[in-house]
Design a protein around this motif. Structure first.
Motif, PDB file in Angstrom:
ATOM      1  N   TYR A 152      -1.956  74.552 146.626  1.00 20.48           N
ATOM      2  CA  TYR A 152      -2.978  74.379 145.582  1.00 20.48           C
ATOM      3  C   TYR A 152      -4.286  75.045 146.013  1.00 20.48           C
ATOM      4  CZ  TYR A 152      -5.579  71.804 141.948  1.00 20.48           C
ATOM      5  OH  TYR A 152      -6.346  71.469 140.859  1.00 20.48           O
ATOM      6  N   ARG A 204      -4.780  68.373 138.612  1.00 19.86           N
ATOM      7  CA  ARG A 204      -4.245  67.475 139.634  1.00 19.86           C
ATOM      8  C   ARG A 204      -2.807  67.808 140.009  1.00 19.86           C
ATOM      9  NH1 ARG A 204      -1.189  62.922 137.354  1.00 19.86           N
ATOM     10  NH2 ARG A 204      -1.335  62.165 139.466  1.00 19.86           N
ATOM     11  N   ILE A 205      -2.359  67.159 141.081  1.00 21.06           N
ATOM     12  CA  ILE A 205      -0.955  67.250 141.482  1.00 21.06           C
ATOM     13  C   ILE A 205      -0.273  66.000 140.916  1.00 21.06           C
ATOM     14  CG2 ILE A 205       0.611  67.219 143.461  1.00 21.06           C
ATOM     15  CD1 ILE A 205      -1.601  68.799 145.005  1.00 21.06           C
ATOM     16  N   GLN A 206       0.799  66.186 140.145  1.00 19.10           N
ATOM     17  CA  GLN A 206       1.510  65.068 139.504  1.00 19.10           C
ATOM     18  C   GLN A 206       2.449  64.402 140.503  1.00 19.10           C
ATOM     19  OE1 GLN A 206       1.293  64.797 135.953  1.00 19.10           O
ATOM     20  NE2 GLN A 206       0.227  66.734 135.615  1.00 19.10           N
ATOM     21  N   ARG A 259       6.536  65.953 143.922  1.00 22.80           N
ATOM     22  CA  ARG A 259       5.142  66.233 143.559  1.00 22.80           C
ATOM     23  C   ARG A 259       5.105  67.607 142.904  1.00 22.80           C
ATOM     24  NH1 ARG A 259       1.357  66.061 148.310  1.00 22.80           N
ATOM     25  NH2 ARG A 259      -0.169  65.382 146.766  1.00 22.80           N
ATOM     26  N   THR A 270       2.639  70.629 140.538  1.00 26.54           N
ATOM     27  CA  THR A 270       1.414  71.071 139.881  1.00 26.54           C
ATOM     28  C   THR A 270       1.685  72.426 139.231  1.00 26.54           C
ATOM     29  OG1 THR A 270      -0.988  71.292 140.100  1.00 26.54           O
ATOM     30  CG2 THR A 270       0.347  72.240 141.863  1.00 26.54           C
ATOM     31  N   SER A 271       0.736  72.909 138.431  1.00 29.76           N
ATOM     32  CA  SER A 271       0.991  74.158 137.721  1.00 29.76           C
ATOM     33  C   SER A 271      -0.302  74.909 137.471  1.00 29.76           C
ATOM     34  CB  SER A 271       1.714  73.890 136.396  1.00 29.76           C
ATOM     35  OG  SER A 271       0.944  73.061 135.571  1.00 29.76           O
ATOM     36  N   GLU A 294       4.776  76.733 137.670  1.00 31.54           N
ATOM     37  CA  GLU A 294       4.690  75.393 138.253  1.00 31.54           C
ATOM     38  C   GLU A 294       5.247  75.496 139.662  1.00 31.54           C
ATOM     39  OE1 GLU A 294       6.490  71.086 136.823  1.00 31.54           O
ATOM     40  OE2 GLU A 294       7.763  72.837 136.948  1.00 31.54           O
ATOM     41  N   SER A 318       5.667  62.775 135.232  1.00 31.14           N
ATOM     42  CA  SER A 318       5.150  64.086 135.629  1.00 31.14           C
ATOM     43  C   SER A 318       5.507  65.132 134.586  1.00 31.14           C
ATOM     44  CB  SER A 318       5.737  64.513 136.970  1.00 31.14           C
ATOM     45  OG  SER A 318       5.442  63.581 137.962  1.00 31.14           O
ATOM     46  N   SER A 345      -0.515  69.042 129.904  1.00 33.96           N
ATOM     47  CA  SER A 345      -1.575  69.890 130.451  1.00 33.96           C
ATOM     48  C   SER A 345      -1.573  71.252 129.778  1.00 33.96           C
ATOM     49  CB  SER A 345      -1.378  70.054 131.950  1.00 33.96           C
ATOM     50  OG  SER A 345      -0.178  70.756 132.185  1.00 33.96           O
TER      51      SER A 345
END
Ligand code: OOG
Ligand code: NI
Length: 407
Positions: free
Chosen positions: A235, A248-250, A265, A267-268, A296, A357, A364
């Motif tokens: 990230y 954020r990180i899901q 975990r 994120t995208s 992602e 998530s 998002s």
């Protein structure tokens, strides 16, 4: 005798072929893959236990994709194409229960045997639109959606024939395998076909996912996801390269050093504006753009038992012991005993998805809140419905983990 291609090789080549396609369509995806590989190389150099949740070969090749389709017929066809690659429907996810609600139910096509997962774990999260759910679609919209979806063909007959032959024989000759891969990859390519603006926008005012599915005459990969061994580091590096990530990180938070990673975990980066042709109500065609597709990345941990999952859903990781021995002793996570002795534990990696998530990933990248009417009737959809549409077994993730643990 000419060389033949088996299902494992076909799956690995399919993942590569889609990845190559997506890299040309969404260049930021290529950056994501490069940065993931850099992070993985660094983790491998720094941590003795870097390969505890999968060999570096597996993790480097590992991808999941997401697609969205419209009808039971399309879903049954997708099952044949993935079935040819040794990927089987596993799990049932109802995203209509999410916040904000998304008018789809989903499953994931993936290998189910440990050896197949180790060779290539390619999986595709597949969502189907629920056109008769009145909370989203009134009677007229349902009728028009059905008409639109029934008129389109996503997969050519030649592809489906090759898929059936592969599933029946377990092999294709080299030229047929090449043909399968070309046709299958092309089916998931973004279409240059103009989008009917009025129809698309009408659906978009209800749900942008509905518009992405029912507003266009083909399907496409929505995103493709590499696996990384340190998602926080990934990230940071993506942001420092100027790629805007979602905020954020899901999934579970980062665990302290030495503490086991659980579940998944993710994120995208935000969906990028891609040029698309639109047909206006007066018949003219104009170039415009849509923000639908993104990249992602994910980090995977140990699979939790139903009891472990319940504790996690209620209290997050605070509901779980912070050692592998603790998780195992309380039967909260899946481990197999290492035959090598001394009772050492080997974690069974989580191979599935998290609906919360998934909803966050969907949300998002939505263009608007959409519009629902909670007072209206929901359409009945469950795992049994999905199994009947698929016409094949729908695997239960927990049953697969239990079988692997040998309990
Ligand atoms: C699927 C979103 C779910 C994941 O990784 O949880 C998903 C979609 O956007 O179509 O891919
Ligand atoms: Ni995903």
């Amino acid at each position: 005798m000419a060389a033949t291609v088996g299902q494992t090789e076909l799956r690995a080549r399919f993942a590569v072929s889609l990845s190559t396609l997506y890299g040309t369509e969404v260049p930021a995806y290529t950056t994501l893959v490069e940065v993931s590989q850099e992070v993985n190389a660094d983790v491998l150099a720094q941590r003795d236990d870097a390969e505890r949740l999968g060999s570096i070969e597996r993790v480097t090749a590992e991808r999941h994709g997401a697609i969205r389709i419209g009808t039971p017929r399309e879903l049954a066809e997708v099952a044949r194409i993935f079935g040819a690659c040794g990927m089987y429907p596993t799990g049932f996810y109802d995203l209509r229960e999410a916040t904000p609600p998304i008018p789809v139910v989903s499953t994931a096509f993936r290998p189910v045997d440990r050896a197949e997962l180790a060779s290539n774990p390619f999986r595709v999260f597949t969502s189907i639109l629920v056109v008769d759910d009145r909370r989203f679609f009134d009677e007229r919209t349902e009728r028009e959606l059905r008409e639109f979806l029934d008129a389109r063909t996503l997969f050519p007959a030649e592809l489906l024939d090759l898929a059936d032959r592969m599933e029946r024989d377990g092999r294709l000759d080299g030229a047929d395998a090449d043909r399968f891969l070309a046709l299958a990859t092309a089916s998931f390519e973004l279409s240059p076909e103009p989008v009917d603006r009025a129809w698309y926008e009408r659906l978009e005012s209800i749900s942008s996912v509905a518009a992405d599915i029912g507003g266009v005459s083909s399907t496409h990969i929505n995103h493709l996801t590499p696996r990384v061994l340190d998602i926080d580091e990934l990230y940071r590096r993506m942001e420092s390269r100027g790629v805007e990530m979602i905020d954020r990180i899901q999934g579970p938070p980062r665990t302290a050093d030495g503490q086991p990673d659980v579940l998944l975990r993710q994120t995208s980066f935000r969906a990028l504006a891609e040029p698309r042709a639109f047909r206006e109500p007066d018949g003219s065609v104009h170039e415009s753009s849509l923000r639908v597709r993104f990249g992602e990345v994910e980090q995977r941990g140990v699979a939790l038992t139903p009891k472990g999952r319940e504790a996690y859903d209620a209290h997050g990781v605070a509901g779980l012991p912070d050692t592998e021995e603790g998780l195992d002793a309380a039967d909260l996570a899946y481990y197999v005993r290492d035959g090598g002795g001394r009772g050492a534990l080997v974690p069974i990696v989580y191979e599935d998805f998290l609906p919360r998530s998934a909803a966050g990933i969907f949300a998002s990248n939505l263009t608007g809140e959409g519009r629902t009417d909670a007072s209206q009737r929901a359409a009945a959809r469950d795992a049994v419905w999905l199994r009947d549409v698929l016409g094949r077994e729908l695997h239960d993730p927990y049953a697969l983990y239990e079988a692997e643990r040998g309990s």
